[in-house]
Design a protein around this motif. Structure first.
Motif, PDB file in Angstrom:
ATOM      1  N   LEU A   1      -0.421   9.076  11.993  1.00  0.00           N
ATOM      2  CA  LEU A   1      -0.071   7.237  12.061  1.00  0.00           C
ATOM      3  C   LEU A   1      -0.764   6.640  10.878  1.00  0.00           C
ATOM      4  O   LEU A   1      -0.358   5.899  10.429  1.00  0.00           O
ATOM      5  N   LEU A   2      -1.960   6.931  10.386  1.00  0.00           N
ATOM      6  CA  LEU A   2      -2.806   6.706   9.477  1.00  0.00           C
ATOM      7  C   LEU A   2      -2.111   7.014   8.075  1.00  0.00           C
ATOM      8  O   LEU A   2      -1.955   6.036   7.422  1.00  0.00           O
ATOM      9  N   GLN A   3      -1.445   8.131   7.944  1.00  0.00           N
ATOM     10  CA  GLN A   3      -0.783   8.348   6.747  1.00  0.00           C
ATOM     11  C   GLN A   3       0.562   7.647   6.719  1.00  0.00           C
ATOM     12  O   GLN A   3       0.986   7.090   5.633  1.00  0.00           O
ATOM     13  N   CYS A   4       1.101   7.380   7.847  1.00  0.00           N
ATOM     14  CA  CYS A   4       2.276   6.692   7.827  1.00  0.00           C
ATOM     15  C   CYS A   4       2.182   5.182   7.620  1.00  0.00           C
ATOM     16  O   CYS A   4       2.804   4.723   7.044  1.00  0.00           O
ATOM     17  N   LEU A   5       0.715   4.619   8.154  1.00  0.00           N
ATOM     18  CA  LEU A   5       0.574   3.405   7.826  1.00  0.00           C
ATOM     19  C   LEU A   5       0.362   3.198   6.153  1.00  0.00           C
ATOM     20  O   LEU A   5       0.533   2.249   5.437  1.00  0.00           O
ATOM     21  N   ARG A   6      -0.276   4.108   5.649  1.00  0.00           N
ATOM     22  CA  ARG A   6      -0.521   4.326   3.962  1.00  0.00           C
ATOM     23  C   ARG A   6       0.877   4.010   3.276  1.00  0.00           C
ATOM     24  O   ARG A   6       0.893   3.520   2.260  1.00  0.00           O
ATOM     25  N   VAL A   7       1.811   4.817   3.899  1.00  0.00           N
ATOM     26  CA  VAL A   7       3.154   5.134   3.176  1.00  0.00           C
ATOM     27  C   VAL A   7       3.900   3.643   3.336  1.00  0.00           C
ATOM     28  O   VAL A   7       4.273   3.064   2.190  1.00  0.00           O
ATOM     29  N   THR A   8       4.086   3.225   4.293  1.00  0.00           N
ATOM     30  CA  THR A   8       4.806   1.886   4.653  1.00  0.00           C
ATOM     31  C   THR A   8       4.033   0.826   3.916  1.00  0.00           C
ATOM     32  O   THR A   8       4.420  -0.560   4.005  1.00  0.00           O
ATOM     33  N   ASP A   9       2.792   0.943   3.827  1.00  0.00           N
ATOM     34  CA  ASP A   9       1.898  -0.065   3.655  1.00  0.00           C
ATOM     35  C   ASP A   9       1.653  -0.280   1.962  1.00  0.00           C
ATOM     36  O   ASP A   9       0.726  -0.985   1.693  1.00  0.00           O
ATOM     37  N   ALA A  10       2.546   0.085   1.221  1.00  0.00           N
ATOM     38  CA  ALA A  10       2.627  -0.176  -0.109  1.00  0.00           C
ATOM     39  C   ALA A  10       2.343  -1.285  -0.538  1.00  0.00           C
ATOM     40  O   ALA A  10       3.170  -2.369  -0.117  1.00  0.00           O
ATOM     41  N   PRO A  11       1.464  -1.749  -1.626  1.00  0.00           N
ATOM     42  CA  PRO A  11       1.398  -3.178  -1.880  1.00  0.00           C
ATOM     43  C   PRO A  11       2.714  -3.814  -2.445  1.00  0.00           C
ATOM     44  O   PRO A  11       3.155  -5.178  -2.094  1.00  0.00           O
TER      45      PRO A  11
ATOM     46  N   LYS B   1     -15.062  13.254  10.648  1.00  0.00           N
ATOM     47  CA  LYS B   1     -15.833  12.904  11.513  1.00  0.00           C
ATOM     48  C   LYS B   1     -15.304  11.634  12.087  1.00  0.00           C
ATOM     49  O   LYS B   1     -14.493  10.752  11.712  1.00  0.00           O
ATOM     50  N   PRO B   2     -15.534  11.444  13.483  1.00  0.00           N
ATOM     51  CA  PRO B   2     -14.961  10.117  13.967  1.00  0.00           C
ATOM     52  C   PRO B   2     -15.006   8.844  13.309  1.00  0.00           C
ATOM     53  O   PRO B   2     -14.146   8.065  13.240  1.00  0.00           O
ATOM     54  N   LEU B   3     -16.305   8.627  12.812  1.00  0.00           N
ATOM     55  CA  LEU B   3     -16.597   7.300  12.156  1.00  0.00           C
ATOM     56  C   LEU B   3     -15.601   7.305  10.953  1.00  0.00           C
ATOM     57  O   LEU B   3     -15.254   6.219  10.564  1.00  0.00           O
ATOM     58  N   ASP B   4     -15.501   8.337  10.290  1.00  0.00           N
ATOM     59  CA  ASP B   4     -14.639   8.617   9.083  1.00  0.00           C
ATOM     60  C   ASP B   4     -13.109   7.906   9.500  1.00  0.00           C
ATOM     61  O   ASP B   4     -12.714   7.407   8.588  1.00  0.00           O
ATOM     62  N   ILE B   5     -12.756   8.475  10.507  1.00  0.00           N
ATOM     63  CA  ILE B   5     -11.263   8.147  10.825  1.00  0.00           C
ATOM     64  C   ILE B   5     -11.414   6.866  11.114  1.00  0.00           C
ATOM     65  O   ILE B   5     -10.371   6.011  10.761  1.00  0.00           O
TER      66      ILE B   5
END
Length: 1493
Positions: free
Chosen positions: A511-521, A553-557
């Motif tokens: 979902l984080l990758q999906c957010l990056r793709v859909t979130d293009a400026p 690591k959890p905090l990195d995510i």
């Protein structure tokens, strides 16, 4: 007008018909032979009874216990015969009947005679001709009046005449159809009769009579069928007999024998069957299908025959199934249809065939859902036995290569989503394992990979159809994952849980990758972005979602999530001015803020420190400014607090509440509010006190304030101090306040406590607040009471008007941080004027940065609180009040006195306690037990109940803090009595049938808080609160005992409730025992029932008490010595044993005494063994543990033996004294342990001669004392005790006092006195020193010796021991000249006792000092001394001539005469008591003896 009247008439008729039907139908169903139907009818009847007018004033109280006993109420074994006699001649005179009726209805005659008269009337009424007599006298009205009186709260007196009254009622009603028609139209009569049957549910005769009356009233209409369907008889004088259609008699279980008529209804029309009907196609089709189903004995055999290769023609061709018939049977049979779907999927050669089969499978799931069976329906059951996983697996393991593949995958995923939703309630571990294995398989993972489009897919220009398909595929995938996240939260399988946690993290990364793709400026796909964020919201709600990645690591995510979410929130909200101008991106903002809230909790859990707080900071101001990098903060969060969507405001404030749980978050948020007038404190207080704001938003503002108060704040300005707290600056006077003084000024200026008072007065406890009348804007609604029971929405929320100035939205003005009044309103002023509060984190506390040139509005001169209240308010809910209670709790901790005074002045404690409504909680629990279709959904009831319980917990915690700060806030009679009544009522609510685990946990938390509150009341104000607690507890003692048993049984699952309940029980019993000891010597005290008396003197509570004893004993004996819960059980057991003889007997039966003594033996052996091992530190720690165990065992023994000879005999048989003797060297090392051991011995030897004698026995043999460095061995424990007492005065005075108390007990034993005499122990008394100088008081040690000698002097052998002590009498004479507060006349009492021994008189007479002291007593000012002296002189002179001669001394005789004459004048007959009479008698006898020659 005429049409309107017609409509009103028709509606009124329909309403009356529905009302009568709703009352009659449950009573009819209650006669049904089926148990399930009767249970449903009982629930409906319970609903009617509880909502009946005046239900709280009628018997019985409707609860689950009552209803559980009456399901088979009218299923009687011996029905009543309704036949009556119709004699030609009248046997009994009318005058006789009237006289009997007068006796029956007279209020002045005893009920026994009235019952006899009613029974005679019942016999007379067997003759129908006598009915006319009693009808004229209004017998039926009188009987109904008696029934109404019986169901009242005080109706027990009427119970004896109910059975004959019902018999009379039945006989008159049976013979009068006109009366039946009239009474059957009265629903209240049916309810009245049902209440009577509930009261007498154990009396078969009364229940049968009521059932007969129900039959006569409920079946009246169908009973007249034989009259209006057949020609009336020519004999009009014959009575109409009650009969029913045979269909009714067969359908219902009737409690009467009744005639039947009309096996077939006369209204039924039987048409002859036409031959042409068989030729019709629908009829022939149905006949053909029915023939085949019957021929093959069911559809299963028919389908097997159809699928078999051998087909045998056994009947005519016209009855052979067509192709359409066969296909219809296969499809409508769920198992066959699903099997055919799976075969179609396996054999499919094209996408269309698979999609059609999957769609058909989805329809089977829909059928289950429409039949309200869900997972337990035919489809759900069949799928469990079919290998559909294998059939669908191949479509889920490969990536789609074309658009058709994607469409097929959409259908398959859609089916899986539906299937999981249907299995949500009955979650399947196999299904979940299969899906998770599929999602977490190594290698290509299409379901997760398809969430994120590849670079090639993102670059290529696709057509509209392919774009729509891919968007639909992503939508179905996220819907599937959301269902997976939400639907299987109750799984307990360890493998499933582990796989689910790993899936959480893997899905989070995708979902984080999906957010990056859909979130293009440069582009925002709003639907795709919103779906992604909604999936992230579901995912992040699961605790630990980031903690199961092997590489990250959890905090990195979390940091990556935070970065993406902050980019979304700034792009869609902050940089675009929020949603003030448009609703575009509203769902994006809501989901993003929710994800951020979940993320804050995850980071707090996974992070080791608070360094992650800086990750939440964003640059302030415009991107073009050069100083962006130096300004970091949380200013992006503030605009969300004034969003137009209340859910966004609520969630964003919740995020602020989460971040302020850390000190770094408080400081960061305060720094971010520097440019806002009022700063953080002013902004949050404005939101909290805004009465037009919804409660959930204000609740989160209260949490933020609560968190801000946790950090210690100064009372004055301190440079370089991290947290200054609020800052208040007055520009007129130039004064500034910081920290606590500023906080008090802020609360005072905002009228905080007055606002809270208004909030409490407008609290709404109901469930729904919607009202179709929409009359909230009338001026008359302003003073309406919102606590009514009509759940109407009296006040509609006025929309907040936000400022629309053209300025940079990242820097908000004051008007944007406050809800302003509507245009033209002059009655509402800002709660915190801009010039009043400054930023608490400003470097210059005197001036707000950026506000130098601003003209700030000043507060109005009329600052009365009434001018600050808006006309339109939103209802205040219990969750908001719960938060306010927690806020007040923190305010009490920071400023105890000021907050307590404010609470007192605003009467807040009274209002907070007054909102508590146990009846509403009981009603909600009853709805959960017996859910009815007419009531609200179960989820709503659960939510309301959870909120009410949360409020109770918060109020309890606040009251505990009030008791610590100022007990007078709580211990007011008008507050304490209802508070304790409601508290005990909530504690006794039965939750047996409540199945929701979260609600059960909420109940347990609330009970824990309530028990802690009761314990705090007893600790801090026991003298005032104990009587009220006792009354409340004794009123429901049986239920309270069951509650204690339940709480003790939860020691493993809910240790906090277990601890709180037992601690309260221990404190309560202890305080009650103290009160009984204090009131023991007082007279004219009205003794109310105590719990101790209920425990021991009432037989009805014996089973509950035994169960309570048993569970506490099991907890004590079943837990490890290191378990703190064992000590809690021990303390409760000690208190119970101290006050209850039954508890002692139960402990004796349970071998508690033997077990404790065995434990003491074991501890002794362990102590001796460990003393031989090296390692002093470890040894000391281990010894401390053993000493605690030993202390507990001895205290339990002490309380178990208290005033119980049977238990003392058991202790004697178990060798208690030898065991204590063997432990004596260890007892000498610890004063507290010695104190407990001596207390045990005192209790053991009190009024128990055998126990006293056992101390004189030698302990060698079975329990030898091993010599050690701790002391030499002695032959008996008594010698050890005397050695301890004869040593120098001990440093511990308590031990010294207990030793002599114990010796005083032993001094009453003949064997022990012999040991004392042989040991020369009494010689130590002669070595005592008298006070010197001006000190006129004896020492404590001397008084202890005197008490011991007094007990020794009660026997002649002891008197001789005293007289043999050379110089003892002289020393006692000297001691009699000194005083002591507790026992001033002990030496005189010793002389008094010695004077009664004939052998002692010569030695007394030989000592002139003693005679002088006794004679001087007659002139003492104290009456006790006078009585002692007179009695001693009389005893000395009695039957002893030498004493007479000595006492005839003129000085002594004069004193006797004067004392006698004065006593006769002083004590008149009216004032004479037993002691005064004895004193006069002593003097009179002395005068006579001294006057005789």
């Amino acid at each position: 007008m005429s049409l309107n009247l017609c409509l009103q008439f028709v509606m009124g008729f329909i309403f009356c018909f529905i009302q009568k039907f709703c009352m009659k139908s449950p009573h009819l169903a209650f006669k049904n032979p089926k148990m399930r139907v009767r249970s449903l009818a009982l629930k409906l009847l319970a609903f009617h009874l509880t909502n009946e007018d005046g239900a709280d004033m009628k018997r019985p109280f409707i609860d689950a216990k009552v209803l559980s006993r009456v399901t088979n109420l009218f299923i009687v074994k011996k029905p009543i015969d309704l036949n009556l006699d119709d004699r030609r001649e009248i046997i009994i005179k009318v005058e006789t009947v009237e006289k009997v009726y007068e006796i029956f209805t007279s209020d002045d005659i005893d009920f026994v005679l009235r019952k006899s008269a009613a029974e005679q009337l019942a016999v007379i009424m067997q003759d129908i001709k006598m009915h006319a007599v009693v009808k004229k006298l209004c017998l039926i009205d009188k009987i109904i009046e008696y029934l109404n009186k019986c169901v009242c709260q005080d109706g027990e007196v009427m119970e004896c005449i109910i059975q004959p009254s019902l018999t009379l009622f039945r006989k008159v009603l049976c013979a009068d159809p006109v009366l039946r028609v009239s009474l059957s139209q009265r629903p209240s009569l049916l309810t009245l009769l049902f209440r009577v049957s509930l009261i007498f549910h154990e009396d078969c005769a009364i229940v049968t009579e009521v059932g007969a009356l129900f039959c006569l009233l409920l079946f009246d209409e169908v009973s007249r069928m034989d009259i209006w369907s057949v020609k009336p008889s020519s004999k009009s004088s014959s009575p109409s007999l009650f009969s029913l259609p045979l269909s009714v008699i067969r359908r219902y279980h009737l409690p009467v024998h009744v005639r039947g008529h009309h096996a077939v209804s006369p209204n039924s029309i039987v048409l002859p069957l036409s031959a042409d009907c068989l030729a019709l196609k629908p009829v022939s089709d149905m006949l053909r299908v029915a023939w085949n189903l019957s021929w093959h004995h069911g559809i299963d055999n028919l389908l097997n025959q159809m699928n078999s290769e051998t087909k045998i023609q056994e009947f005519l061709g016209t009855l052979k199934l067509s192709v359409e018939d066969s296909l219809t049977l296969k499809i409508t049979h769920t198992a066959s249809g699903l099997q055919d779907c799976l075969h179609s999927i396996v054999r499919a050669a094209a996408h269309r065939e698979v999609r059609a089969a999957v769609t058909r499978m989805s329809f089977y799931l829909l059928n289950d859902r429409l039949s309200l069976k869900s997972g337990s329906g035919p489809c759900g059951v069949t799928l469990k036995s079919l290998a559909w996983h294998t059939a669908l697996n191949r479509f889920l393991q490969v990536l789609p290569a074309c658009t058709e593949d994607e469409k097929l995958l959409i259908d398959v995923i859609h089916f899986l989503n539906k299937l999981m939703k249907e299995r949500r309630e009955n979650s399947s571990v196999e299904l979940l394992n299969w899906i998770l294995d599929l999602l977490l398989r190594h290698g290509p993972n299409p379901l997760l990979d398809l969430l994120v489009p590849t670079e090639s897919q993102a670059r290529e220009e696709e057509d509209d159809i392919r774009t729509a398909v891919r968007q639909q595929l992503q939508k179905e995938l996220i819907a599937l994952f959301n269902t997976l996240l939400l639907g299987f939260t109750a799984i307990t399988d360890r493998k499933c849980l582990e796989l689910l946690r790993v899936f959480h993290t893997q899905l989070a990364l995708r979902l984080l990758q999906c957010l990056r793709v859909t979130d293009a400026p440069h582009f925002y796909g709003l639907p795709s972005l919103e779906r992604t964020l909604r999936g992230m919201a579901h995912l992040t709600a699961a605790p630990g979602w980031s903690a199961h990645s092997p590489l990250t690591k959890p905090l990195d995510i979390c940091a990556k999530y935070l970065s993406g979410l902050l980019e979304v929130i700034t792009s869609f909200y902050v940089e675009r001015g929020g949603n003030a101008m448009s609703f575009m991106g509203k769902g994006v903002t809501k989901s993003t803020v929710l994800c951020l809230l979940h993320l804050s909790h995850e980071m707090m859990t996974e992070a080791w420190s608070s360094d992650w707080m800086s990750l939440w900071f964003l640059p302030l101001g415009s991107p073009n400014e050069e100083h962006v990098s130096s300004q970091q903060g949380l200013a992006w969060l503030i605009p969300l607090w004034v969003d137009r969507d209340p859910e966004v405001r609520f969630t964003s404030l919740g995020l602020g509440s989460a971040l302020t749980t850390l000190e770094a978050g408080c400081v960061a948020l305060a720094n971010s509010c520097q440019n806002i007038s009022g700063g953080l404190w002013g902004t949050v207080v404005n939101i909290l006190l805004d009465q037009s704001e919804c409660s959930m938003v204000r609740r989160e503002a209260a949490f933020i304030l609560q968190n801000l108060l946790v950090i210690p704040m100064p009372t004055e300005i301190i440079k370089d101090y991290t947290w200054q707290g609020p800052c208040v600056h007055d520009e007129d006077s130039g004064m500034s306040l910081v920290g606590k003084p500023a906080l008090q000024a802020l609360l005072y200026h905002c009228h905080f406590y007055e606002h809270l008072n208004q909030m409490l007065q407008h609290c709404f406890l109901g469930r729904y607040t919607f009202d179709l009348n929409c009359s909230a804007f009338d001026g008359t609604s302003e003073g309406s009471d919102l606590n009514g029971s009509d759940d109407s929405f009296k006040f509609w929320r006025a929309p907040s008007i936000l400022s629309t100035h053209d300025q940079d939205p990242s820097s908000l003005s004051t008007s944007e941080t406050m809800v302003t009044p509507s245009a033209g309103s002059t009655e509402f002023q800002p709660l915190v004027p801009a010039a009043t509060l400054v930023s608490e984190a400003s470097h210059d506390p005197f001036v707000v940065p950026g506000q130098h040139e601003t003209t700030s509005p000043r507060p109005p001169h009329d600052s009365s609180f009434s001018a600050l209240l808006p006309k339109q308010r939103v209802l205040v809910t219990p969750p908001l009040l719960s938060a306010m209670c927690s806020l007040l709790d923190n305010l009490l901790a920071i400023a105890p006195r000021d907050t307590a005074n404010a609470l007192r002045q605003a009467h807040l404690i009274e209002l907070l306690c007054g909102i508590t409504d146990p009846a509403l909680i009981e009603k909600c629990v009853q709805e959960l037990r017996t859910p009815l279709p007419s009531l609200s959904p179960v989820e709503h009831t659960l939510a309301q109940l959870s909120f009410l319980l949360e409020y109770l917990s918060s109020v309890s915690s606040l009251l505990q803090s009030c008791l610590l700060v100022d007990p007078d806030l709580v211990i007011q009679e008008e507050l304490l009595k209802p508070l304790l009544t409601n508290t005990v009522r909530v504690l006794t609510i039965c939750t047996k049938d409540v199945l929701d685990t979260e609600l059960v946990s909420a109940f347990r938390r609330t009970w824990t808080h309530l028990f802690n509150l009761l314990a705090a009341l007893l600790r801090k104000a026991g003298g005032v609160s104990l009587p009220y607690i006792t009354v409340a507890m004794t009123r429901h003692w049986a239920v309270v005992t069951d509650m204690f048993c339940k709480c003790v049984g939860l020691s493993a699952t809910c240790p906090t409730l277990y601890t709180a309940s037992l601690q309260f029980l221990s404190i309560f019993l202890t305080e009650e025992a103290k009160r009984c000891l204090q009131d023991k010597d007082k007279t004219n005290i009205c003794h109310s029932p105590t719990v101790a008396s209920l425990i021991d003197k009432t037989e009805e509570n014996q089973n509950s008490l035994e169960r309570l004893n048993e569970v506490i004993l099991q907890c004590y004996e079943g837990k490890s010595s290191k378990d703190p819960l064992k000590r809690v059980a021990a303390r409760a057991l000690m208190s119970l044993l101290a006050v209850s003889r039954r508890a002692q007997r139960h402990a004796l039966k349970a071998d508690l005494i033997d077990n404790c003594i065995e434990q003491m033996k074991h501890i002794h052996a362990q102590l001796n063994l460990d003393s031989l091992r090296p390692g002093k530190a470890a040894l000391k720690k281990k010894e401390d543990g053993f000493i605690k165990e030993l202390s507990t065992a001895m205290q339990l023994l002490r309380n178990c033996l208290y005033q119980n000879e049977e238990c003392k005999e058991a202790a004697l048989e178990a060798h208690l004294v030898p065991v204590l003797h063997s432990l004596w060297p260890w007892l000498l090392m610890d004063d507290s342990l010695m104190q407990i051991a001596l207390q045990l011995l005192c209790v053991y030897t009190a009024n128990y001669p055998n126990g006293c004698s056992s101390l004189c026995w030698s302990s060698y043999g079975q329990y030898p004392v091993q010599p050690a460095c701790r002391g030499a061995a002695s032959s008996s424990l008594m010698l050890c005790i005397m050695k301890l007492a004869s040593q120098m005065p001990l440093e511990n005075s308590a031990v010294q006092q207990t030793v002599f108390m114990f010796l005083s007990n032993l001094a009453l034993s003949h064997d022990c006195k012999g040991v004392i005499q042989k040991s020369n122990f009494l010689q130590n008394f002669l070595s005592l020193t008298l006070p010197k100088g001006g000190n006129k008081h004896l020492s404590n040690l001397t008084v202890l010796w005197l008490k011991l000698l007094l007990n020794i002097s009660f026997g002649e052998d002891g008197q001789q021991m005293i007289l043999r002590l050379e110089g003892c009498l002289d020393l006692l004479t000297e001691m009699s000249k000194y005083k002591h507060k507790s026992s001033p006349y002990i030496p005189l009492l010793i002389f008094h006792n010695i004077c009664f021994g004939p052998a002692n008189k010569p030695k007394i007479l030989a000592n002139e000092k003693v005679i002088t002291v006794l004679a001087a007593c007659l002139e003492s000012e104290n009456q006790n001394a006078q009585r002692i002296g007179a009695a001693a002189l009389w005893a000395l002179s009695h039957n002893y001539q030498k004493a007479k001669a000595t006492l005839k001394n003129p000085s002594i005789k004069r004193r006797v005469d004067e004392a006698y004459s004065l006593a006769k004048k002083t004590f008149s007959d009216s004032e004479e008591s037993s002691l005064n009479a004895y004193y006069l008698r002593c003097l009179e006898n002395l005068v006579q003896l001294l006057s005789s020659s």
